[in-house]
Write a protein that holds these residues in place. Structure first.
Motif, PDB file in Angstrom:
ATOM      1  N   SER A 245     110.744 -17.360 -42.560  1.00 12.99           N
ATOM      2  CA  SER A 245     111.573 -16.176 -42.757  1.00 12.99           C
ATOM      3  C   SER A 245     112.837 -16.247 -41.905  1.00 12.99           C
ATOM      4  CB  SER A 245     110.769 -14.926 -42.410  1.00 12.99           C
ATOM      5  OG  SER A 245     111.557 -13.763 -42.508  1.00 12.99           O
ATOM      6  N   ARG A 246     112.677 -16.704 -40.666  1.00 11.70           N
ATOM      7  CA  ARG A 246     113.833 -16.799 -39.771  1.00 11.70           C
ATOM      8  C   ARG A 246     114.841 -17.818 -40.290  1.00 11.70           C
ATOM      9  NH1 ARG A 246     115.914 -19.100 -35.131  1.00 11.70           N
ATOM     10  NH2 ARG A 246     114.450 -20.826 -35.158  1.00 11.70           N
ATOM     11  N   GLN A 247     114.358 -18.925 -40.846  1.00 14.02           N
ATOM     12  CA  GLN A 247     115.253 -19.956 -41.371  1.00 14.02           C
ATOM     13  C   GLN A 247     115.983 -19.486 -42.625  1.00 14.02           C
ATOM     14  OE1 GLN A 247     115.994 -23.024 -40.025  1.00 14.02           O
ATOM     15  NE2 GLN A 247     114.769 -22.417 -38.245  1.00 14.02           N
ATOM     16  N   LEU A 248     115.294 -18.700 -43.459  1.00 13.77           N
ATOM     17  CA  LEU A 248     115.885 -18.259 -44.726  1.00 13.77           C
ATOM     18  C   LEU A 248     116.670 -16.951 -44.582  1.00 13.77           C
ATOM     19  CD1 LEU A 248     112.902 -18.956 -47.176  1.00 13.77           C
ATOM     20  CD2 LEU A 248     114.867 -20.425 -46.664  1.00 13.77           C
ATOM     21  N   HIS A 249     116.527 -16.274 -43.429  1.00 17.80           N
ATOM     22  CA  HIS A 249     117.161 -14.964 -43.220  1.00 17.80           C
ATOM     23  C   HIS A 249     116.713 -13.978 -44.306  1.00 17.80           C
ATOM     24  CE1 HIS A 249     119.693 -16.993 -40.297  1.00 17.80           C
ATOM     25  NE2 HIS A 249     120.100 -17.829 -41.227  1.00 17.80           N
ATOM     26  N   ALA A 250     115.456 -14.057 -44.687  1.00 17.16           N
ATOM     27  CA  ALA A 250     114.943 -13.219 -45.774  1.00 17.16           C
ATOM     28  C   ALA A 250     113.458 -12.958 -45.549  1.00 17.16           C
ATOM     29  CB  ALA A 250     115.166 -13.902 -47.119  1.00 17.16           C
ATOM     30  N   ALA A 251     112.968 -11.890 -46.169  1.00 20.21           N
ATOM     31  CA  ALA A 251     111.545 -11.574 -46.068  1.00 20.21           C
ATOM     32  C   ALA A 251     110.712 -12.647 -46.763  1.00 20.21           C
ATOM     33  CB  ALA A 251     111.283 -10.200 -46.700  1.00 20.21           C
ATOM     34  N   VAL A 252     109.586 -13.001 -46.164  1.00 20.26           N
ATOM     35  CA  VAL A 252     108.651 -13.978 -46.710  1.00 20.26           C
ATOM     36  C   VAL A 252     107.257 -13.358 -46.708  1.00 20.26           C
ATOM     37  CG1 VAL A 252     107.514 -16.207 -46.346  1.00 20.26           C
ATOM     38  CG2 VAL A 252     110.000 -16.005 -46.025  1.00 20.26           C
ATOM     39  N   GLU A 253     106.632 -13.310 -47.858  1.00 20.31           N
ATOM     40  CA  GLU A 253     105.260 -12.813 -47.964  1.00 20.31           C
ATOM     41  C   GLU A 253     104.295 -13.961 -47.700  1.00 20.31           C
ATOM     42  OE1 GLU A 253     102.870 -10.641 -47.606  1.00 20.31           O
ATOM     43  OE2 GLU A 253     103.797  -9.296 -49.082  1.00 20.31           O
ATOM     44  N   HIS A 254     103.118 -13.662 -47.156  1.00 24.66           N
ATOM     45  CA  HIS A 254     102.102 -14.702 -47.002  1.00 24.66           C
ATOM     46  C   HIS A 254     100.752 -14.132 -47.405  1.00 24.66           C
ATOM     47  CE1 HIS A 254     101.525 -12.606 -43.183  1.00 24.66           C
ATOM     48  NE2 HIS A 254     100.402 -13.251 -43.006  1.00 24.66           N
ATOM     49  N   ARG A 255      99.996 -14.982 -48.073  1.00 27.37           N
ATOM     50  CA  ARG A 255      98.687 -14.596 -48.616  1.00 27.37           C
ATOM     51  C   ARG A 255      97.660 -15.599 -48.088  1.00 27.37           C
ATOM     52  NH1 ARG A 255      97.680 -11.509 -53.282  1.00 27.37           N
ATOM     53  NH2 ARG A 255      99.946 -11.502 -53.570  1.00 27.37           N
ATOM     54  N   VAL A 256      96.787 -15.137 -47.197  1.00 23.51           N
ATOM     55  CA  VAL A 256      95.859 -16.013 -46.491  1.00 23.51           C
ATOM     56  C   VAL A 256      94.429 -15.737 -46.930  1.00 23.51           C
ATOM     57  CG1 VAL A 256      94.988 -16.725 -44.237  1.00 23.51           C
ATOM     58  CG2 VAL A 256      97.390 -16.108 -44.490  1.00 23.51           C
ATOM     59  N   SER A 257      93.681 -16.813 -47.192  1.00 27.22           N
ATOM     60  CA  SER A 257      92.239 -16.724 -47.394  1.00 27.22           C
ATOM     61  C   SER A 257      91.620 -17.796 -46.509  1.00 27.22           C
ATOM     62  CB  SER A 257      91.876 -16.953 -48.865  1.00 27.22           C
ATOM     63  OG  SER A 257      90.478 -16.861 -49.056  1.00 27.22           O
ATOM     64  N   TYR A 258      90.772 -17.395 -45.591  1.00 25.81           N
ATOM     65  CA  TYR A 258      90.280 -18.309 -44.573  1.00 25.81           C
ATOM     66  C   TYR A 258      89.211 -19.246 -45.123  1.00 25.81           C
ATOM     67  CZ  TYR A 258      92.870 -15.041 -41.735  1.00 25.81           C
ATOM     68  OH  TYR A 258      93.875 -14.248 -41.232  1.00 25.81           O
ATOM     69  N   SER A 259      89.044 -20.374 -44.442  1.00 23.98           N
ATOM     70  CA  SER A 259      88.068 -21.426 -44.730  1.00 23.98           C
ATOM     71  C   SER A 259      88.695 -22.562 -45.521  1.00 23.98           C
ATOM     72  CB  SER A 259      86.845 -20.906 -45.499  1.00 23.98           C
ATOM     73  OG  SER A 259      87.082 -20.888 -46.893  1.00 23.98           O
ATOM     74  N   GLY A 260      87.906 -23.629 -45.680  1.00 26.41           N
ATOM     75  CA  GLY A 260      88.379 -24.790 -46.424  1.00 26.41           C
ATOM     76  C   GLY A 260      88.707 -24.483 -47.870  1.00 26.41           C
ATOM     77  N   GLN A 261      88.023 -23.496 -48.442  1.00 24.99           N
ATOM     78  CA  GLN A 261      88.311 -23.113 -49.828  1.00 24.99           C
ATOM     79  C   GLN A 261      89.440 -22.095 -49.924  1.00 24.99           C
ATOM     80  OE1 GLN A 261      84.470 -21.897 -51.334  1.00 24.99           O
ATOM     81  NE2 GLN A 261      84.169 -23.881 -52.310  1.00 24.99           N
ATOM     82  N   GLY A 262      89.993 -21.736 -48.764  1.00 23.80           N
ATOM     83  CA  GLY A 262      91.034 -20.721 -48.752  1.00 23.80           C
ATOM     84  C   GLY A 262      92.215 -20.970 -49.673  1.00 23.80           C
ATOM     85  N   PRO A 263      92.781 -22.194 -49.715  1.00 29.45           N
ATOM     86  CA  PRO A 263      93.919 -22.415 -50.605  1.00 29.45           C
ATOM     87  C   PRO A 263      93.618 -22.130 -52.072  1.00 29.45           C
ATOM     88  CG  PRO A 263      93.812 -24.157 -48.991  1.00 29.45           C
ATOM     89  CD  PRO A 263      92.551 -23.345 -48.830  1.00 29.45           C
ATOM     90  N   TRP A 264      92.400 -22.431 -52.504  1.00 28.31           N
ATOM     91  CA  TRP A 264      92.031 -22.142 -53.894  1.00 28.31           C
ATOM     92  C   TRP A 264      91.899 -20.641 -54.123  1.00 28.31           C
ATOM     93  CZ3 TRP A 264      92.949 -26.518 -56.045  1.00 28.31           C
ATOM     94  CH2 TRP A 264      92.606 -27.717 -55.418  1.00 28.31           C
ATOM     95  N   ARG A 265      91.252 -19.949 -53.180  1.00 23.16           N
ATOM     96  CA  ARG A 265      91.091 -18.505 -53.312  1.00 23.16           C
ATOM     97  C   ARG A 265      92.446 -17.795 -53.267  1.00 23.16           C
ATOM     98  NH1 ARG A 265      86.879 -18.814 -49.164  1.00 23.16           N
ATOM     99  NH2 ARG A 265      84.821 -18.849 -50.109  1.00 23.16           N
ATOM    100  N   ALA A 266      93.297 -18.230 -52.339  1.00 21.44           N
ATOM    101  CA  ALA A 266      94.584 -17.557 -52.172  1.00 21.44           C
ATOM    102  C   ALA A 266      95.450 -17.707 -53.417  1.00 21.44           C
ATOM    103  CB  ALA A 266      95.309 -18.105 -50.945  1.00 21.44           C
ATOM    104  N   MET A 267      95.480 -18.884 -54.006  1.00 22.51           N
ATOM    105  CA  MET A 267      96.287 -19.078 -55.212  1.00 22.51           C
ATOM    106  C   MET A 267      95.674 -18.330 -56.387  1.00 22.51           C
ATOM    107  SD  MET A 267      98.917 -20.109 -56.752  1.00 22.51           S
ATOM    108  CE  MET A 267      99.907 -21.530 -56.278  1.00 22.51           C
ATOM    109  N   ARG A 268      94.359 -18.329 -56.481  1.00 20.61           N
ATOM    110  CA  ARG A 268      93.705 -17.574 -57.547  1.00 20.61           C
ATOM    111  C   ARG A 268      94.038 -16.089 -57.433  1.00 20.61           C
ATOM    112  NH1 ARG A 268      87.231 -17.610 -57.759  1.00 20.61           N
ATOM    113  NH2 ARG A 268      87.594 -16.395 -55.864  1.00 20.61           N
ATOM    114  N   ASP A 269      94.037 -15.587 -56.191  1.00 12.60           N
ATOM    115  CA  ASP A 269      94.362 -14.180 -55.972  1.00 12.60           C
ATOM    116  C   ASP A 269      95.817 -13.895 -56.304  1.00 12.60           C
ATOM    117  OD1 ASP A 269      93.673 -11.477 -54.874  1.00 12.60           O
ATOM    118  OD2 ASP A 269      95.219 -12.031 -53.422  1.00 12.60           O
ATOM    119  N   TYR A 270      96.708 -14.830 -55.936  1.00  8.09           N
ATOM    120  CA  TYR A 270      98.122 -14.636 -56.259  1.00  8.09           C
ATOM    121  C   TYR A 270      98.322 -14.568 -57.773  1.00  8.09           C
ATOM    122  CZ  TYR A 270     102.929 -15.789 -57.334  1.00  8.09           C
ATOM    123  OH  TYR A 270     104.183 -15.781 -57.884  1.00  8.09           O
TER     124      TYR A 270
END
Length: 298
Positions: A245-270
């Motif tokens: 966000s600081r580099q882009l000078h713009a708001a950045v959203e983040h969507r976190v799902s913990y654990s090794g399967q987190g990236p799959w859950r987070a993208m599915r949720d998105y």
């Protein structure tokens, strides 16, 4: 109690929680190891949850390498392509941020048997990036520093990855946008997640380490055009979304799902619930491709 102090207490509690959540879920869900692909290859070390390396370093035993598990990797690649295409259908540019396993980055501190085993699979991470690019996926790879007794990258590494990625997102930079100040580093003492897992089983040899994180600053307001999805590596504790966000000078959203399967859950949720963004950064660690395949999602 001041806002910064409250933020610090919350961050410290969150760090301990996310670390143990990641470690315990990984321990219970990691699949059984596979045999070497070549009969002449160095035999695979016995599977353990925590690998004790040199100089007091600890490694997650559930971190399999993508090139030692070709079937799981191939299946994960297909799912990455499928989900990235679904995000692009919503009008999003998708960049996959690939993070290697700790054993690849800090190979020199592995015990001898695991160092020999890992050396047989030295090219798999870059080959994974090539295979994804060949399927039309935009990929950014990083080679971060990890904490000695923790499964995560350091705060400095998280910020460095954000700065590296920001160069790909120049089109989204608001040159006249608000400037997020650079907060001071805050040091805190705690057990790394692997040391904490060992302690929970009665192994009291490991002492607390010093971790650095950025102090709290209010985020840039406004509607985000960029969203980062992934697991605990992109938690604000490690500084990645704030620095982006600081580099882009713009708001950045983040969507976190913990654990090794987190990236799959987070993208599915998105894809199911998230607001379409102009750009989606999908953080995927190597272990999420090799050990926690999307087919095991509940």
């Amino acid at each position: 109690m001041g806002r910064n102090m409250i933020a610090g207490v919350v961050a410290a509690a969150a760090a301990g929680w996310l670390s143990l959540t990641y470690a315990r879920e990984a321990m219970t869900r990691a699949p059984a190891p596979t045999a070497p692909s070549s009969p002449s290859a160095q035999g695979q070390p016995a599977p353990v949850d925590i690998v004790e390396g040199r100089d007091g370093w600890l490694y997650p035993g559930w971190d399999y390498l993508v090139d030692e598990r070709p079937a799981e990797t191939a299946s994960a690649i297909e799912q990455i392509v499928k989900m990235a295409e679904a995000a692009r259908a919503r009008g999003s540019r998708v960049i996959v941020l690939l993070i290697p396993n700790k054993a690849r980055v800090h190979h020199d501190r592995l015990p001898e048997d695991r160092a020999a085993w890992t050396a047989q699979y030295a090219d798999g991470f870059e080959q994974l990036a090539v295979r994804l690019r060949d399927r039309g996926i935009e990929v950014e790879t990083v080679w971060p520093q990890f904490s000695p007794r923790d499964a995560h990258w350091t705060g400095e590494a998280g910020e460095a990855a954000a700065r590296q990625l920001a160069t790909r997102l120049a089109a989204f930079q608001r040159s006249k946008g608000p400037k997020l100040p650079v907060p001071r580093w805050v040091e805190e003492r705690r057990l790394g997640d692997l040391a904490a897992l060992a302690k929970s089983r009665g192994d009291l040899r490991w002492s607390e380490d010093v971790f650095q994180r950025r102090d709290y600053v209010p985020p840039i307001p406004g509607k985000p055009t960029v969203e980062v999805v992934g697991n605990s590596f992109i938690d604000t504790y490690y500084g990645f979304p704030q620095e982006l966000s600081r580099q882009l000078h713009a708001a950045v959203e983040h969507r976190v799902s913990y654990s090794g399967q987190g990236p799959w859950r987070a993208m599915r949720d998105y894809l199911a619930n998230g607001e379409p963004r102009a750009a989606v950064i999908w953080q995927i660690q190597e272990t999420s491709v090799s050990s926690f395949t999307p087919g095991a999602l509940p």
